[in-house]
Every structure is written in C-alpha cells, then in structure tokens.
Design an enzyme around this catalytic site. Structure first.
Site, short mmCIF file in Angstrom:
data_model
loop_
_atom_site.label_atom_id
_atom_site.label_comp_id
_atom_site.label_asym_id
_atom_site.label_seq_id
_atom_site.Cartn_x
_atom_site.Cartn_y
_atom_site.Cartn_z
N TRP A 1 -8.41 -4.70 2.70
CA TRP A 1 -7.33 -3.70 2.87
C TRP A 1 -7.65 -2.83 4.09
O TRP A 1 -6.83 -2.64 5.00
CB TRP A 1 -7.22 -2.86 1.59
CG TRP A 1 -6.10 -1.87 1.55
CD1 TRP A 1 -5.01 -1.82 2.38
CD2 TRP A 1 -5.96 -0.79 0.64
NE1 TRP A 1 -4.20 -0.78 2.04
CE2 TRP A 1 -4.76 -0.13 0.98
CE3 TRP A 1 -6.73 -0.32 -0.42
CZ2 TRP A 1 -4.32 0.99 0.27
CZ3 TRP A 1 -6.28 0.79 -1.14
CH2 TRP A 1 -5.09 1.44 -0.79
N HIS B 1 -20.92 -6.79 5.10
CA HIS B 1 -21.40 -6.31 3.79
C HIS B 1 -22.89 -5.95 3.87
O HIS B 1 -23.51 -5.64 2.87
CB HIS B 1 -21.20 -7.39 2.72
CG HIS B 1 -19.76 -7.64 2.38
ND1 HIS B 1 -18.85 -6.64 2.20
CD2 HIS B 1 -19.09 -8.81 2.18
CE1 HIS B 1 -17.66 -7.17 1.91
NE2 HIS B 1 -17.79 -8.47 1.90
N PHE C 1 -0.25 -3.35 -0.76
CA PHE C 1 -0.73 -4.48 -1.58
C PHE C 1 0.31 -5.60 -1.61
O PHE C 1 -0.01 -6.77 -1.38
CB PHE C 1 -1.06 -3.99 -3.00
CG PHE C 1 -1.61 -5.08 -3.87
CD1 PHE C 1 -2.94 -5.47 -3.77
CD2 PHE C 1 -0.79 -5.74 -4.78
CE1 PHE C 1 -3.45 -6.49 -4.56
CE2 PHE C 1 -1.30 -6.76 -5.57
CZ PHE C 1 -2.63 -7.13 -5.47
N MET D 1 0.57 -7.40 1.78
CA MET D 1 -0.58 -8.27 2.08
C MET D 1 -0.59 -9.47 1.14
O MET D 1 -0.90 -10.57 1.55
CB MET D 1 -1.88 -7.47 1.99
CG MET D 1 -2.05 -6.52 3.18
SD MET D 1 -3.59 -5.58 3.20
CE MET D 1 -4.83 -6.83 3.48
N LYS E 1 -5.12 -7.60 -8.40
CA LYS E 1 -4.35 -6.51 -9.01
C LYS E 1 -4.22 -5.32 -8.07
O LYS E 1 -3.20 -4.65 -8.03
CB LYS E 1 -4.99 -6.05 -10.31
CG LYS E 1 -4.86 -7.07 -11.43
CD LYS E 1 -5.11 -6.43 -12.78
CE LYS E 1 -4.80 -7.43 -13.89
NZ LYS E 1 -5.27 -6.95 -15.20
N GLY E 2 -5.31 -5.01 -7.39
CA GLY E 2 -5.29 -3.89 -6.45
C GLY E 2 -5.03 -2.56 -7.14
O GLY E 2 -4.32 -1.70 -6.61
#
Ligand code: A3P
Length: 345
Positions: free
Chosen positions: A77, A162, A282, A285, A311-312
């Site tokens: 996101w 990450h 959401f 995307m 789910k976001g």
C-alpha cells in the site's frame, strides 16, 4: 556457505539440521538452508549472504526513498502511494501498469531464489532479469537481479526492503529518506499466516496457533519482529525518517498523505493528493491485482482467503486467536512494546 562475517559486522550462523527438519514439517524452506545473523538474530535463507555485503555497501542517493517494513505491515500500500506521489500524481505515467517489483524493486528479494518450492516448480527471476537486461545489457544474473534493478530504477528511486536498519548502508539516514510502516503485530501475524499459505514459496500447512508461536519464537523468515521495529522507532525523530502506523493510514489517509507530502517535499496539489488516495485505495488496488500465477500462488488458498489484497482491515486477528493464544500474544506484545516505548492501536 563461505562467509562467516558480513560487512555489517554480523556473524553468520547456519541453522541446524534438527531445526530445519522441525520447521520443514509445516512449510517449505530453501535448498541451501537458512542462517541467523548474530547478534540480532535475523533469520534468512543462506543465499542472503551472497548479497548482504552488496546491500550494505549499496550507494544511495539523496533523492532515494527507502520503504522499510516488517512483512505484512502494509508495505505494498505504501509502496504504491510513494510511487504514485513521486512518479504518477496525475495518473498518466505509461509504466503505472507494471508490477511494483519493477517500479519499486525489493533490494533483498534475490535471497528467495533458492526456495525449494520455487525451484521445484521452475519459478525463476528470469522475467525480472529480462527487464533489467533491456536497460543494462551487461548485467549478470548472479550479481543479483533485484539489487541491480534497484541500481538502475529511475529517480527518484523507491526501494523496498524488509531488512532492518542494521543490515542497510550505515549512512542511510544521512543520505536518503526512509519511510517505515508498522502495524499491530496481531494483524501482522494473521496477514502473514495467510500469505505463507498462499505463496507456494512457503506452502505453509500448519495451524494458525503453530504459526503464531513460530512468529513469537522468531522462527519465521525475516524474524525477529521487535528489534526490526525498535531500530526504526529509535530514529523516528530523525529528519530523514518518517515513521507511520498502518492503523493511522486506515483512520485518515488524507492527513497521512499530507504529512508524507511535506516529508518528501513532493508539493502535490489537493487534486493530486485526491488522485493518490483514489488510486491506492484498497478496492482500487485489489481491482488491479494480477491474475494469480499458479506456480507462484496456491489457487485454492487464494480463493478461500481472498488473495494478496485479502481484507485490508484492522482487527481481523479477533477471528483467529483462541483466548489462550491471545493471552500469550498480549503478554509478548506488552513486554516488548513497553521496553521499546511504542504503542499500537
Ligand atoms: P491483510 O492480509 O490483513 O488483508 P504487505 O504489503 O506488507 O505484504 O501487507 C499486506 C497487507 O496489507 C494485507 O493485509 C493487504 O490486504 C493490506 N493492503 C494492501 N493494500 C492495501 C490498501 N490499499 N489499503 C489497506 N490495506 C492494504
């Protein structure tokens, strides 16, 4: 594995056969095994050691934005937000349809190439390499497809990782801007559990309870979670560090975008900020999500759990934790969060 020490000062310790066999009961691992980097304890495929020094010595530019997260904290996101703000605020960029892996490469991605499941299924980084070769015909695959994509991606580069601060170039905050996204670790655990089931690389078949315990035990790829957050949180007041919570973005995205606009010096107009909100919502995307590739993703899991854009939401953990597990995780979070001085919503 040849290296015992990395330029970052970490000692490389191979995971034991016993550990690998135990973890492999629930998921697929890597052809060359895994290592921990001490003293922090970072857990990566052994292949990471081929790229670690290159990443640590990576030449950053003042225009770079490094997006840093623990996995499943809402990286994609923020990645789309940053790329759209800096490259496509009028929503007319011809490359906007390209995968984020290309528009905003992940500098540590090369270490995943020897994942047993991907090797078995013939997944290669070949298509990404072709993309790289189109711009730089002299590049060699063994030098790292993603680390080199990061080198050549157009400015301002948005580099995803990450990895924690301790494995990145030591001058990172003096040179580039860093955006760090953190998310409630309960929701991170749930999102990561589905991701590990969904992605053939991991092919996770164990229970949620085992998964959550492995996370708390630092026995999953990219663990440990707390030192990762801590290193960034300690730098949250540095002028080149922008620390954001996923939950704050969910609560008021425009206000978070305005803060980002200032931090990045992007000078977007209200209309452009509106474009970014719309393009990175959401639903928007999710509607652009690529068709699942059978060799990368497990189609059945994808159908049942909802895919990458699952789910976001905030608080989906409530549907996954037993009361005992919730108590255990509460204790884990309270102890670590209070030590760091951070609180999650
Ligand atoms: P869930 O699994 O809880 O749905 P990452 O990008 O770090 O892998 O994080 C993935 C998580 O971010 C997933 O969470 C995904 O649904 C969520 N996400 C992705 N895009 C989003 C968006 N535009 N708005 C809110 N959440 C988003």
């Amino acid at each position: 594995m040849n290296k015992k020490h990395l330029c970052s000062g970490h000692e490389v310790v191979a995971m034991s056969e016993e550990w690998l066999a135990r973890i492999e009961k629930d998921q697929k691992l890597y052809t060359h095994g895994m290592v921990r980097l001490m003293p922090d304890g970072w857990l990566y495929p052994t292949t990471f050691t081929n790229f670690a020094d290159k990443i640590y010595n990576f030449k950053l530019k003042s225009s770079d934005v490094v997006l840093m997260t623990a996995p499943k904290s809402g990286t994609t996101w923020m990645q789309e937000i940053l790329w759209t703000m800096l490259h496509n605020p009028d929503l007319i960029h011809p490359d906007a349809h390209k995968s984020l892996l290309i528009r905003s490469p992940q500098i540590d991605f090369d270490m995943l190439q020897d994942g047993k499941a991907w090797v078995e299924k013939g997944v290669s980084m070949g298509d990404m390499f072709e993309e790289l070769r189109q711009t730089c015909p002299d590049k060699k695959r063994e030098d790292g497809v993603f680390v080199q994509l990061c080198e050549v991606t157009p400015d301002p580069r948005i580099i995803k990782t990450h990895l924690p601060l301790s494995l990145l170039p030591p001058d990172i905050l003096d040179t580039a801007k860093v955006v760090y996204v953190a998310r409630n670790p309960r929701d991170v655990t749930v999102s990561m559990y589905h991701h590990f089931q969904h992605l053939n690389l991991h092919s996770y078949t164990g229970t949620f309870e085992n998964f959550a315990k492995s996370f708390m035990n630092n026995d999953l790829l990219y663990c440990p979670y707390w030192p990762h957050v801590k290193m960034a949180w300690e730098k949250k007041d540095h002028p080149n560090m922008h620390f954001v919570f996923y939950e704050d973005k969910k609560a008021d995205i425009m206000s978070e975008l305005r803060k980002l606009n200032d931090f990045l010096g992007a000078n977007l107009t209200q209309q452009q900020l509106d474009n970014v909100v719309h393009h990175t919502s959401f639903s928007s995307m999710k509607s652009r999500e690529r068709e699942a590739d059978d060799i990368v993703f497990n189609k059945d899991v994808r159908k049942s759990s909802g895919g990458f854009f699952r789910k976001g939401t905030i608080g989906d953990w409530r549907t996954h934790f037993s009361p005992e597990l919730e108590q255990e995780m509460n204790h884990w979070i309270e102890t670590n969060a209070s030590e760091i001085g951070i609180s999650f919503k």
